[in-house]
Design an enzyme around this catalytic site. Structure first.
Site, mmCIF file in Angstrom:
data_model
loop_
_atom_site.group_PDB
_atom_site.id
_atom_site.type_symbol
_atom_site.label_atom_id
_atom_site.label_comp_id
_atom_site.label_asym_id
_atom_site.label_seq_id
_atom_site.Cartn_x
_atom_site.Cartn_y
_atom_site.Cartn_z
ATOM 1 N N GLY A 1 -5.080 -2.759 1.575
ATOM 2 C CA GLY A 1 -5.796 -3.098 2.802
ATOM 3 C C GLY A 1 -4.987 -3.083 4.074
ATOM 4 O O GLY A 1 -5.381 -3.696 5.060
ATOM 5 N N GLY A 2 -3.861 -2.391 4.112
ATOM 6 C CA GLY A 2 -3.076 -2.353 5.335
ATOM 7 C C GLY A 2 -3.690 -1.459 6.397
ATOM 8 O O GLY A 2 -4.639 -0.709 6.134
ATOM 9 N N ASN B 1 -4.916 -1.540 -6.158
ATOM 10 C CA ASN B 1 -3.650 -1.863 -5.524
ATOM 11 C C ASN B 1 -3.868 -2.901 -4.424
ATOM 12 O O ASN B 1 -4.686 -2.684 -3.534
ATOM 13 C CB ASN B 1 -3.039 -0.575 -4.934
ATOM 14 N N ARG C 1 -1.495 7.380 9.473
ATOM 15 C CA ARG C 1 -2.002 6.018 9.302
ATOM 16 C C ARG C 1 -2.409 5.419 10.652
ATOM 17 O O ARG C 1 -3.395 4.676 10.727
ATOM 18 C CB ARG C 1 -0.938 5.139 8.629
ATOM 19 N N HIS D 1 5.844 -2.183 -3.035
ATOM 20 C CA HIS D 1 4.420 -2.440 -3.232
ATOM 21 C C HIS D 1 3.646 -1.201 -3.672
ATOM 22 O O HIS D 1 2.528 -1.320 -4.128
ATOM 23 C CB HIS D 1 3.849 -2.970 -1.914
ATOM 24 N N TRP D 2 4.262 -0.024 -3.507
ATOM 25 C CA TRP D 2 3.579 1.235 -3.827
ATOM 26 C C TRP D 2 4.204 1.886 -5.051
ATOM 27 O O TRP D 2 4.889 2.900 -4.958
ATOM 28 C CB TRP D 2 3.666 2.193 -2.639
#
Length: 306
Positions: A50-51, A118, A197, A275-276
């Site tokens: 959710g970034g 994720n 992004r 995190h990825w």
């Protein structure tokens, strides 16, 4: 055939009680239905984090070829992200999004699927499995939101703080600082990634959607519904928890309550990984996740709900 963002993109009109009519975007690839039936493997739905600027493709586009060789794979833009509609969130986001994902499954005629989520997508997957257990086979949860309970790290974590910094100052610099917390290998934080992004994070309606999503976790009237660790003991699905050892968003100590509470949970931790995991440990992550999902059978143990 090369799997591209454009060649795999699909759209569906769906409806839920909270959101009303909405259009969800998703990407689809993998074996055709006849081959799927012959092998007896459920489709796989992957739900992104959710970034700022997150989408199904930005999170899982590079992973799609590895999973599509084994499963009919759908990467779904959750509501408020990517090409999906951005309605105001009603209630807690996890439940809001899970109900729309179920509506998508209904629209596509998919009775049961595996879920891989994720971060924010992990929370949506967990809520869907708790609310609609008949629709879920197995779960792969990657540093999942809502289920991660930080036992030793302070809140907000570094990654969440950088996300909040972007919300207050939506610049390329603050976005780069946020993305930098996702990975150990900073070479992965390219100018092209930041540019892509940033375009998605500042697209019409994107900032408002992020704010609406965020408030669902801060508003006392809706925040408690997102504390999924309090309900983890109710989950009866075989669950693979995966974590990067150096995760700065949902640190690895957050895994242990879920590991203890979910009766059929196992945990895999990737070293030198943030995190990825689908990016930094791409091959190992795909190998472990596909093997775990492929072990699914329709025969259930007494501890697994239908």
């Amino acid at each position: 055939m090369t799997l591209t963002r454009e060649s795999t993109q699909r759209f569906a009109e769906v409806k839920s009680e909270a959101a009303g009519d909405a259009r969800l975007a998703y990407h689809e690839a993998g074996p055709d239905l006849d081959k799927l039936d012959q092998r007896g493997r459920l489709p796989l739905v992957m739900l992104h984090g959710g970034g700022p600027g997150a989408s199904a493709w930005s999170n899982f586009g590079t992973a799609l070829p590895r999973f599509a060789t084994s499963f009919r794979t759908l990467l779904v833009d959750q509501p408020g992200f990517g090409g999906s509609d951005k309605p105001p969130v009603v209630g807690n986001y996890y439940r809001f999004a899970a109900d729309l994902v179920v509506a998508l499954l209904d629209e596509l005629g998919l009775d049961r699927v595996h879920l891989l989520g994720n971060s924010l997508g992990g929370g949506t997957a967990m809520r869907l499995a708790l609310s609609h257990p008949d629709r879920v086979g197995r779960l792969v949860l990657m540093g999942p939101g809502g289920l991660s309970l930080n036992l030793f790290h302070a809140d907000p974590t570094e990654g969440v703080q950088r996300l909040m910094d972007f919300a207050g100052d939506p610049s390329r610099e603050t976005l780069r600082a946020f993305i930098s917390t996702m990975v150990v290998n900073q070479d992965l934080v390219t100018d092209e990634l930041v540019k892509e992004r940033y375009a998605d994070a500042t697209a019409p309606g994107a900032r408002e959607a992020m704010a609406s999503m965020g408030m669902s976790f801060w508003n006392p009237e809706t925040a408690e519904d997102g504390m999924l660790w309090r309900e983890a003991h109710r989950l009866r699905k075989h669950t693979l928890l995966t974590w990067g050892r150096e995760d700065r968003v949902n640190p690895v100590d957050g895994a242990f309550a879920a590991l203890k509470l979910i009766p059929t949970a196992s945990l895999h931790v990737f070293p030198n990984c943030g995190h990825w995991a689908q990016v930094e440990a791409a091959e190992e992550f795909a190998e472990i996740a596909t093997a775990f999902l492929a072990r699914h059978t329709e025969a259930r143990s007494p501890t697994e709900q239908r």
